[in-house]
Motif scaffolding. Structure first.
Motif, PDB file in Angstrom:
ATOM      1  N   MET B   1       0.814  -1.214   0.000  1.00  0.00           N
ATOM      2  CA  MET B   1       0.000   0.000   0.000  1.00  0.00           C
ATOM      3  C   MET B   1       0.846   1.261   0.000  1.00  0.00           C
ATOM      4  N   THR B   2       2.152   1.108   0.344  1.00  0.00           N
ATOM      5  CA  THR B   2       2.932   2.329   0.512  1.00  0.00           C
ATOM      6  C   THR B   2       3.585   2.795  -0.783  1.00  0.00           C
ATOM      7  N   SER B   3       3.641   1.944  -1.765  1.00  0.00           N
ATOM      8  CA  SER B   3       4.326   2.376  -2.984  1.00  0.00           C
ATOM      9  C   SER B   3       3.329   2.980  -3.960  1.00  0.00           C
ATOM     10  N   ILE B   4       2.781   4.095  -3.555  1.00  0.00           N
ATOM     11  CA  ILE B   4       1.793   4.744  -4.400  1.00  0.00           C
ATOM     12  C   ILE B   4       2.476   5.886  -5.116  1.00  0.00           C
ATOM     13  N   ASP B   5       2.648   5.759  -6.368  1.00  0.00           N
ATOM     14  CA  ASP B   5       3.300   6.831  -7.106  1.00  0.00           C
ATOM     15  C   ASP B   5       2.293   7.502  -8.020  1.00  0.00           C
ATOM     16  N   PRO B   6       1.825   8.677  -7.601  1.00  0.00           N
ATOM     17  CA  PRO B   6       0.771   9.318  -8.378  1.00  0.00           C
ATOM     18  C   PRO B   6       1.230   9.675  -9.784  1.00  0.00           C
ATOM     19  N   TYR B 301     -11.681 -19.089   7.889  1.00  0.00           N
ATOM     20  CA  TYR B 301     -10.761 -18.590   6.869  1.00  0.00           C
ATOM     21  C   TYR B 301     -11.473 -17.913   5.711  1.00  0.00           C
ATOM     22  N   ALA B 302     -12.622 -18.456   5.353  1.00  0.00           N
ATOM     23  CA  ALA B 302     -13.358 -17.835   4.249  1.00  0.00           C
ATOM     24  C   ALA B 302     -13.698 -16.390   4.592  1.00  0.00           C
ATOM     25  N   ASN B 303     -14.062 -16.155   5.859  1.00  0.00           N
ATOM     26  CA  ASN B 303     -14.363 -14.788   6.265  1.00  0.00           C
ATOM     27  C   ASN B 303     -13.137 -13.886   6.135  1.00  0.00           C
ATOM     28  N   MET B 304     -11.950 -14.452   6.397  1.00  0.00           N
ATOM     29  CA  MET B 304     -10.747 -13.632   6.279  1.00  0.00           C
ATOM     30  C   MET B 304     -10.500 -13.241   4.818  1.00  0.00           C
ATOM     31  N   TYR B 305     -10.666 -14.230   3.925  1.00  0.00           N
ATOM     32  CA  TYR B 305     -10.482 -13.874   2.504  1.00  0.00           C
ATOM     33  C   TYR B 305     -11.498 -12.809   2.087  1.00  0.00           C
ATOM     34  N   ALA B 306     -12.730 -12.987   2.530  1.00  0.00           N
ATOM     35  CA  ALA B 306     -13.760 -12.016   2.160  1.00  0.00           C
ATOM     36  C   ALA B 306     -13.400 -10.637   2.692  1.00  0.00           C
ATOM     37  N   ALA B 307     -12.925 -10.569   3.957  1.00  0.00           N
ATOM     38  CA  ALA B 307     -12.577  -9.280   4.550  1.00  0.00           C
ATOM     39  C   ALA B 307     -11.398  -8.647   3.821  1.00  0.00           C
ATOM     40  N   LEU B 308     -10.426  -9.493   3.440  1.00  0.00           N
ATOM     41  CA  LEU B 308      -9.281  -8.949   2.700  1.00  0.00           C
ATOM     42  C   LEU B 308      -9.729  -8.344   1.380  1.00  0.00           C
ATOM     43  N   LEU B 309     -10.641  -9.048   0.719  1.00  0.00           N
ATOM     44  CA  LEU B 309     -11.140  -8.563  -0.561  1.00  0.00           C
ATOM     45  C   LEU B 309     -11.847  -7.214  -0.373  1.00  0.00           C
ATOM     46  N   VAL B 310     -12.686  -7.142   0.653  1.00  0.00           N
ATOM     47  CA  VAL B 310     -13.403  -5.895   0.921  1.00  0.00           C
ATOM     48  C   VAL B 310     -12.420  -4.780   1.265  1.00  0.00           C
ATOM     49  N   MET B 311     -11.405  -5.127   2.055  1.00  0.00           N
ATOM     50  CA  MET B 311     -10.425  -4.123   2.451  1.00  0.00           C
ATOM     51  C   MET B 311      -9.682  -3.594   1.227  1.00  0.00           C
ATOM     52  N   CYS B 315      -9.621   0.321   0.130  1.00  0.00           N
ATOM     53  CA  CYS B 315      -8.401   1.120  -0.008  1.00  0.00           C
ATOM     54  C   CYS B 315      -8.264   1.652  -1.428  1.00  0.00           C
ATOM     55  N   SER B 316      -8.500   0.770  -2.412  1.00  0.00           N
ATOM     56  CA  SER B 316      -8.284   1.253  -3.775  1.00  0.00           C
ATOM     57  C   SER B 316      -9.359   2.267  -4.164  1.00  0.00           C
ATOM     58  N   SER B 317     -10.563   2.143  -3.610  1.00  0.00           N
ATOM     59  CA  SER B 317     -11.575   3.172  -3.900  1.00  0.00           C
ATOM     60  C   SER B 317     -11.149   4.511  -3.324  1.00  0.00           C
ATOM     61  N   LEU B 318     -10.601   4.488  -2.101  1.00  0.00           N
ATOM     62  CA  LEU B 318     -10.186   5.753  -1.493  1.00  0.00           C
ATOM     63  C   LEU B 318      -9.068   6.402  -2.307  1.00  0.00           C
ATOM     64  N   ILE B 319      -8.133   5.562  -2.762  1.00  0.00           N
ATOM     65  CA  ILE B 319      -7.048   6.088  -3.602  1.00  0.00           C
ATOM     66  C   ILE B 319      -7.630   6.690  -4.876  1.00  0.00           C
ATOM     67  N   THR B 320      -8.599   5.991  -5.465  1.00  0.00           N
ATOM     68  CA  THR B 320      -9.210   6.492  -6.697  1.00  0.00           C
ATOM     69  C   THR B 320      -9.880   7.840  -6.457  1.00  0.00           C
ATOM     70  N   ILE B 321     -10.584   7.939  -5.310  1.00  0.00           N
ATOM     71  CA  ILE B 321     -11.239   9.213  -5.002  1.00  0.00           C
ATOM     72  C   ILE B 321     -10.196  10.326  -4.911  1.00  0.00           C
TER      73      ILE B 321
END
Ligand code: ATP
Ligand code: MG
Lengths: 265, 339
Positions: B1-6, B301-311, B315-321
């Protein structure tokens, strides 16, 4: 390009300022060494006159203009404008820099209105901005950003940005240097017209001997750095002048002689 | 997440489409039909190949695959009838094929052939199951995460901006603040975590503080360097035109520094995500970080994958905004630098 006669709003008559420069010395620091740039400059300019400063590159012409604008202060000596020592910059003395240096995040209109906005009088004088833009022939480009302009157009915006403030002293640092030769000739004529109507004092720095002689009433020639004045030529010709005038050719030979370039003539 | 180069990532789909005129045609879109076929293949795979361990929601996953396939067929047949949506779909045509292959392959190695260890690697339909059955808890977790992040990010960005402008402008401020910044700034915000949870009255306020801290450092540094790198001629010009110091700061220094400020905002957003998740895992009993922790506790574990996907989506939506905000604010830069 819009003829000057159509313009009325910009630079209406405000008497020009008088300049008195008495034994001004100035030096910079360059890598710890003092670098003397101006070495005892002495001259006066009558209110409302048009003077050119001519000299080799790097001799200190821009430096002298910065001192007159109040952006820097001389190491030694007095600079007086209208009898008062030059202190901080003041919008009655406006400088047009060698580079147009427009603010890239502002449109043409917003660049031109900068001075009025800074002084908080933009609301009352929006018309002046439109007039100034028209004066330099850029109507229709109000909303353009600087990177959408050609070099010459940018330089004209810089000129409009200065003129909109109705200065009493106009300090021009090679304002036409970046223009193509055709626009340059037109703008030269317009500068003369502008100066004549506005009654302001104008100091023009230029490399171009013809330009100095064609435009101004007096040409001060600087020697190489550290600069002194090596000649003070009166251009005793009435306006409008003609570029082919034999007297201009004579003066040109004389000026080139003072610049050490007589052999090229 | 830290290597964001606008400077690298601002090119959006539509401009990229213009560079690929071959994708633009209005006739039948062959690749789209191929993509549709591959999704039909996924659906067939799910329905026809019996599962090692029977799982719910296989039927739903198959239906979703068929819906995707149907959408692709429609776009393939109608050309550019649906405007931007069609253009975007066409641009991502190869991705639709790749995604079908990945989902299908994943389905095989988990639910169908059982090649991967069962509880740790969840099948696609078991993740789908989480979305169907636990969407309420997931949704509220996203809401809490966004709320916490927004508070911390806002305070951090504001504080960093003000500090950056102050030390960029005033020598005295720079003299005092710079050494402190040098010393404390590089410290990861999470190092303050034990202390923060102890000092602050609630774990919520402690988390806001930590996120703000993580955002403020890059924001300060970049705002400062932005102000410091403003062309001095801008000030000279404004001064000869009669500008006062307040005008020089507000109308010259800050607008000129804005491109740097946005880099700071992007970097701050990246670091704030990391702190957000850690703070939620260790302190606040809410949000996606907490959800992950909770799922781990139940070995869900399935819940963890789902949460990771949502996360990831959050994050990418916020970056897009943030990209959209930058594009709008710095529109004058278009044509000046390569976006
Ligand atoms: N801020 C500065 N620090 C150090 N030296 C400077 C500085 N500004 C100008 N100089 C030096 O002063 C001298 C005169 O510079 P100036 O810009 O006044 O020349 P100029 O006559 O306008 O030349 P040109 O016609 O090429 O524009 C140059 O040698 C330059 O190196
Ligand atoms: Mg110069």
């Amino acid at each position: 390009m819009v003829a000057l006669a159509t313009n009325t709003g910009v630079a209406s008559a405000a008497a020009g300022q008088k300049i008195d420069i008495q034994s001004v010395f100035h030096q910079f620091e360059l890598e710890g060494e003092p670098l003397p740039v101006l070495d005892g400059i002495d001259f006066s300019v009558e209110p409302g006159s048009f003077v050119a400063l001519l000299g080799p590159s790097g001799c200190g012409k821009s430096t002298l203009l910065r001192l007159l604008a109040g952006l820097d202060h001389p190491t030694k000596g007095d600079l007086k404008v209208d009898g008062e020592n030059v202190g901080d910059p003041d919008p009655s003395r406006i400088m047009v820099f060698q580079d147009p240096t427009l603010f890239p995040w502002r449109t043409v209109w917003d660049n031109v209105s900068l001075g009025l906005e800074a002084r908080g009088i933009l609301k009352k004088s929006r018309q002046r901005v439109d007039d100034a833009i028209q004066l330099v022939g850029l109507d229709g480009f109000d909303k353009a950003y600087p990177h959408q302009l050609s070099g010459g157009m940018a330089q004209r915006v810089a000129l409009a940005r200065a003129l909109v403030n109705e200065p009493r002293l106009l300090l021009l640092d090679e304002p036409l240097g970046k223009l193509d030769s055709l626009t340059r000739l037109t703008m030269q004529t317009e500068l003369v017209g502008l100066w004549q109507r506005a009654g302001l004092t104008a100091v023009l720095v230029t490399h171009d001997v013809e330009e100095a002689l064609f435009l101004t009433q007096r040409v001060l020639i600087f020697g190489p750095r550290p600069a002194r004045i090596v000649a003070d030529l009166k251009v005793d010709l009435p306006y409008p002048r003609h570029r082919g005038d034999p007297r201009l050719a004579e003066l040109r030979r004389e000026a080139l002689g003072h610049l050490g370039l007589a052999a090229t003539w | 997440m830290t290597s964001i180069d606008p400077s690298l990532s601002g090119r959006d789909e539509t401009s990229a489409v213009e560079e690929a005129p071959a994708q633009r045609g209005t006739g039948i879109w062959v690749l789209g039909l191929a993509a549709a076929a591959s999704w039909v293949g996924v659906a067939a795979l799910i329905e026809l190949w019996p599962e090692i361990i029977p799982q719910p929601y296989g039927r739903e996953l198959a239906i979703i695959s068929l819906v995707i396939a149907l959408g692709l067929v429609i776009v393939a047949a109608t050309g550019r009838l649906f405007g931007v949506a069609a253009i975007t779909t066409r641009y991502y045509g190869p991705w639709f094929v790749a995604a079908a292959i990945v989902v299908g392959g994943w389905e095989i190695v988990t639910a169908k052939a059982g090649l991967l260890p069962v509880p740790f690697f969840s099948s696609p339909q078991s993740i789908l199951e989480v979305f169907f059955d636990d969407w309420g808890r997931l949704g509220i977790s996203v809401w809490y995460s966004v709320l916490l992040l927004a508070k911390g990010y806002f305070f951090g960005a504001a504080a960093g901006f003000v500090t950056g402008v102050t030390i960029g402008w005033s020598r005295a401020a720079s003299y005092w603040v710079h050494p402190l910044l040098r010393l404390i700034g590089p410290l990861p915000a999470t190092a303050w975590l034990p202390l923060a949870f102890f000092i602050f009255p609630t774990s919520g306020s402690a988390s806001v503080f930590l996120i703000a801290l993580a955002t403020a450092f890059p924001m300060t540094i970049l705002t400062w360097s932005g102000i410091a790198s403003v062309n001095r001629d801008y000030y000279d010009i404004a001064r000869t035109l009669g500008a006062k110091p307040s005008f020089l700061i507000l109308k010259v220094a800050i607008p000129a520094a804005l491109p740097h400020v946005f880099v700071g905002l992007f970097m701050g957003l990246g670091t704030s995500f990391a702190v957000l998740v850690v703070a939620e895992m260790l302190g606040v009993k809410a949000g996606l970080g907490w959800y992950l922790q909770w799922a781990q506790g139940w070995a869900a574990y399935a819940n963890m994958y789902a949460a990771l996907l949502v996360m990831a989506l959050m994050c990418s939506s916020l970056i897009t905004i943030l990209f959209r905000v930058r594009d709008w604010t710095l529109s004058w830069q278009k044509g000046l630098v390569r976006w």
